[in-house]
Design an enzyme around this catalytic site. Structure first.
Site, PDB file in Angstrom:
ATOM      1  N   HIS A 161       0.853  -1.185   0.000  1.00  0.00           N
ATOM      2  CA  HIS A 161       0.000   0.000   0.000  1.00  0.00           C
ATOM      3  C   HIS A 161       0.897   1.246   0.000  1.00  0.00           C
ATOM      4  CE1 HIS A 161      -3.100   2.828   1.093  1.00  0.00           C
ATOM      5  NE2 HIS A 161      -3.992   1.897   0.863  1.00  0.00           N
ATOM      6  N   ARG A 177      -5.010  11.306  -1.097  1.00  0.00           N
ATOM      7  CA  ARG A 177      -4.589  11.659  -2.452  1.00  0.00           C
ATOM      8  C   ARG A 177      -5.804  11.903  -3.332  1.00  0.00           C
ATOM      9  NH1 ARG A 177      -2.138   6.984  -4.169  1.00  0.00           N
ATOM     10  NH2 ARG A 177      -2.774   6.055  -2.191  1.00  0.00           N
ATOM     11  N   GLU A 298      -6.915 -15.017   5.410  1.00  0.00           N
ATOM     12  CA  GLU A 298      -5.663 -14.605   4.773  1.00  0.00           C
ATOM     13  C   GLU A 298      -4.608 -15.718   4.814  1.00  0.00           C
ATOM     14  OE1 GLU A 298      -4.341 -10.765   6.130  1.00  0.00           O
ATOM     15  OE2 GLU A 298      -2.565 -10.769   4.842  1.00  0.00           O
ATOM     16  N   SER A 314     -10.824  -8.360   1.933  1.00  0.00           N
ATOM     17  CA  SER A 314     -10.115  -9.038   3.013  1.00  0.00           C
ATOM     18  C   SER A 314     -11.062  -9.359   4.166  1.00  0.00           C
ATOM     19  CB  SER A 314      -8.963  -8.152   3.474  1.00  0.00           C
ATOM     20  OG  SER A 314      -8.393  -8.693   4.613  1.00  0.00           O
ATOM     21  N   VAL A 315     -11.767  -8.339   4.678  1.00  0.00           N
ATOM     22  CA  VAL A 315     -12.725  -8.625   5.758  1.00  0.00           C
ATOM     23  C   VAL A 315     -13.858  -9.505   5.244  1.00  0.00           C
ATOM     24  CG1 VAL A 315     -12.361  -6.811   7.445  1.00  0.00           C
ATOM     25  CG2 VAL A 315     -13.698  -6.320   5.404  1.00  0.00           C
TER      26      VAL A 315
END
Lengths: 568, 259
Positions: A161, A177, A298, A314-315
């Site tokens: 990341h 950003r 994971e 992911s969650v």
């Protein structure tokens, strides 16, 4: 999501009427329908086309974890805290449980089981710079590898990341950003336009991470006691915007760095973020090579992600795999053919072996420092097996990691206590972590192409003709390298044959089977034009039969309400 | 500000400054080790820019004393593992910056909880026991829903209110700072009362005020609180604990009055 809602997760809900959102830096008004009032809301996340991410205000993961933990207590499920599995008990074809160490007393206990599940998360801590928690050391994955039988899939696929705060590695959101924040170097120079004149700071996650590392490589990083970093400058957004729209970023900066992002630049550097690889499983979550061993989340390579991972997945995987694999494990345990006669001799053998390894660390005359080996491993992984990968760096990383693995067999302890002993824990864990690090580094060295998060500067193109295959790593005895094998993917069964995925260069080498399957898919779609999406799905990639019985069937949606017939 | 001016400002900041020498006085005791006696041990360390207690304690463990016990998990202020007494005040070590402290820093484990060793305490065991006593899980209304049908609707504002109380990370700081907990070892603490308040406002939970009275309507529950409210002052998540305790007490008094 509905099961979690029924269990108590306070999902953010839809409020009917108008609200303002920012899409592509533009303010847009969205009107929610009256009939959607109070249903679970879904937002834009991670660059997907469909708004599909359910969330709980700014604490989704925490709220999910809290609720699942509450339900486990309500169901009287025991949780053995401060214990860790350090080896799996197996006979080469079946897993019988694990040898578990109590981290307070140091006692080893054999847990004997029909089915054993690994759900230990990622292995981010093999890197120096990671957004992962301190405990994400991949030990569960490593003990599966150490069986010599279970395989790990795609370990070289590691996601980074762009904006981890430096040096802590805690994540600050991409929204910084998105809203207009800039990246600056040691001279205060905004460097992204030099590399990406069109998209600048808003190029995709992997591109920005690569450019940042490239710039640090040119000597433009800011030196500090903890290494080099770059600056994220959001001062131009103004106090109101930062304290309201980016409240979490403001708090992280304040608490962890004492930096006021209204006035000061934020030190950042790309950080390891997610482990796509893990224990290779079939759709039920079971290892294909070691019966009775399951993995979820994971820690698993369950093929939810491939070589990259989308935001929110992911969650989602933790609870979806929990639900599906959990059900399969229960079914597995119920089937009479899976009854076991526990070979007690085998269990005792594993217990003795593990006790002997710990005794050797405590009583041995080793001279190496576990902490020093660990730091060196993390340094190698971050500097040579990171975002940019080159053949020669990877070769030297593999070489030195092997040397470290050999050294790790000669670790000596200054503190020779059997119970709670952080130095002992570091010693036996680093031996395991090095094996994972070698799976990543060696896999990355061998894969001479770029795919998803795996980027080879010397092989920048994706090469489906040669590399459309899953990496499988096993570990034999006292080897210093994993044994790699490759499992080809069957394009003929894909719903979405490999093509351009909407990011990165449209520059890749096609697999010879791709055009044929693409034409087939197109023909099927035309043939079934006008039919329901369920019929199209069934023709392209039937999957219902692969789900546990209780989870088969359709789900009601606001635009696909069940009639009484469909509900049956 | 032009780029050059900004650069000048930051270059000035980056000029090397002499770092402080920090002195850590840490309460050491390992109950597993029969020879261990509680004692203060001092470590010295050069401060670094942006140093947190997470960074400092790791440096002490790696370079000076491998036996030092403490707990960090997320090191991002969201898991609640690293609660300890920092100069006497219970708080999270991971997000405590040394620059906000004097050069002499005293660290001790959270009181009240079972000591594992040095700065490490077993909050998990106590939290589980508390949750079992209070039945700290959602008691759903009616039979299990058909998960294939649309979920039950919920007012968005109510969902947000439930989330505000669900933000608790069970770090134990509120209990460690609590006067009542000093005297009553079975006191459920602000963490427990907040937990009950969370389910009370959740429309999905079937329990009535009478049911909650059964678990917190005594001196180990809401009537044990002496309203000194250190819990509220030390909560790292700034949960509205004073309001929640007052709210639950009002509700429970109403029930008690009827009985």
């Amino acid at each position: 999501m509905r099961e979690l809602a029924a269990w108590g997760v306070p999902w953010s809900r839809i409020q009917q009427g108008d609200r303002e959102v920012i899409i592509n830096s533009q303010k847009v008004t969205i009107t929610e329908r009256a009939e959607a009032q109070g249903l679970v809301a879904q937002r834009d996340f991670g660059g997907t086309k469909k708004w599909r991410t359910c969330y709980v205000s700014d604490g989704t993961g925490h709220a999910m974890l809290q609720t699942v933990s509450d339900q486990a207590i309500g169901a009287s499920i025991p949780v053995h805290e401060r214990t860790e599995a350090i080896a799996l008990i197996h006979d080469g074809s079946r897993c019988y449980g694990a040898i578990v160490r109590n981290l307070i007393t140091g006692e080893l206990v054999a847990y004997v089981a029909k089915a054993t599940a690994i759900a230990t998360g990622g292995a981010g801590r093999i890197y120096r710079v990671t957004t992962n928690a301190v405990i994400c050391e991949g030990i569960g994955t490593a003990i599966a590898l150490e069986t010599g039988v279970a395989t790990l899939g795609n370990m070289e696929a590691v996601q980074f990341h762009p904006t981890g705060i430096f040096p802590a590695g805690i994540l600050v959101t991409e929204g910084c950003r998105g809203d207009g924040g800039l990246l600056r170097d040691v001279d205060g120079h905004r460097f992204m336009p030099d590399y990406e004149p069109e998209k600048k700071e808003l190029a995709s996650r992997d591109v920005v991470s690569r450019r940042m590392e490239e710039h640090i490589g040119k000597g433009k990083g800011v030196q500090s006691r903890f290494g080099e970093h770059l600056w994220l400058d959001i001062t131009l957004l103004g106090e109101r915007h930062i304290k309201h729209n980016l409240r979490e970023v403001y708090e992280i900066c304040q608490h962890f760095m004492g930096v006021d992002p209204v006035k000061d630049w934020i030190p950042v550097r790309p950080a390891q973020h997610y482990t796509m690889g893990g224990v290779r499983t079939d759709h039920t979550g079971e290892s294909a090579t070691l019966k009775g061993l399951f993995a979820a989340g994971e820690a698993a390579c369950w093929d939810m992600h491939g070589f990259n991972r989308l935001g929110g997945n992911s969650v989602a995987e933790t609870v979806v795999a929990g639900m599906i694999v959990g059900e399969f494990i229960a079914d597995y345990c119920d089937r009479p053919e899976n009854e076991v006669d526990v070979p007690m001799g085998l269990v005792h053998g594993f217990l003795r072996t593990e006790q002997a390894k710990i005794d050797a660390l405590i009583n041995g005359r080793g001279s190496e420092s576990g902490d020093a080996i660990r730091q060196r491993m993390q340094e190698i992984m971050t500097s040579k097996v990171g975002i940019f990968r080159r053949g020669e760096d990877l070769a030297s990383a593999v070489e030195e990691l092997q040397q470290l693995l050999v050294k790790s067999r000669n670790i000596g302890l200054r503190y020779k206590v059997r119970g709670a002993n952080p130095e002992l824990v570091t010693a036996y864990r680093v031996q395991k972590m090095l094996k994972l690090a070698l799976c990543v580094a060696y896999g990355a060295h061998t894969r001479t192409e770029s795919r998803g998060a795996h980027f080879r500067q010397d092989f920048p193109r994706r090469n489906d003709a040669e590399w459309l295959k899953r990496t499988l790593a096993t570990w034999k005895g006292d080897d210093t390298l994993p044994t790699l094998a490759y499992e080809p993917l069957d394009i003929g069964r894909m719903e979405l044959p490999p093509g351009w995925r909407g990011y990165g260069a449209k520059d890749y080498i096609d697999h010879p089977d791709t055009p044929k399957r693409a034409a087939e898919v197109e023909a099927l779609k035309q043939q079934l034009a006008g039919q329901s999406r369920f019929a199209v799905q069934e023709a392209l990639l039937p999957y219902a039969a692969k789900l546990p019985k209780s989870l088969q069937g359709r789900n009601e949606r606001i635009d696909e309400m069940f009639t009484n017939e469909a509900a049956k | 500000m032009t780029d050059t001016a900004v650069q000048a400002a930051h270059t000035a900041d980056a000029a090397p400054v002499a770092h402080r020498r920090l002195r850590f006085n840490i309460l050491r005791y390992n109950p597993q080790d029969t020879g261990s006696v509680p004692r203060m041990q001092t470590y010295e360390l050069e401060e670094a820019d942006g140093m947190t207690l997470f960074i400092a304690l790791n440096e002490i463990k790696e370079k000076q004393d491998p036996s030092l016990q403490y707990d960090f998990v997320c090191r991002a202020g969201i898991c609640g593992s690293c609660g300890m007494l920092i100069n006497g005040r219970p708080t999270l070590a991971c997000r405590t910056l040394t620059k906000n402290l004097d050069a002499e820093i005293t660290l001790a484990p959270l009181p009240f909880f079972e000591l594992i060793g040095d700065l490490s305490v077993d909050t998990g065991k106590w939290m589980r026991g508390m949750s079992e006593r209070l039945e700290g899980w959602l008691h759903a209304k009616g039979p299990e829903p058909d998960l294939r049908r649309l979920e039950e609707r919920m007012d968005p504002a109510v969902a947000d209110q439930v989330y505000e109380l669900d933000r608790c990370i069970e770090c134990g700081c509120c209990v460690a700072g609590c006067g009542t907990a000093r005297m009553r070892e079975d006191f459920v603490g602000a963490v427990g009362l907040n937990r009950v308040a969370r389910f009370k406002i959740d429309p999905r939970d079937r329990r009535s005020d009478e049911d909650y009275y059964e678990v917190i309507g005594d001196d180990d529950g809401v009537f044990g609180c002496m309203s000194m409210l250190a819990c509220h002052d030390v909560c790292p998540k700034n949960l509205p604990l004073a309001t929640q305790i007052a709210f639950m007490r009002r509700k429970m008094v109403a029930i008690g009055w009827k009985k």
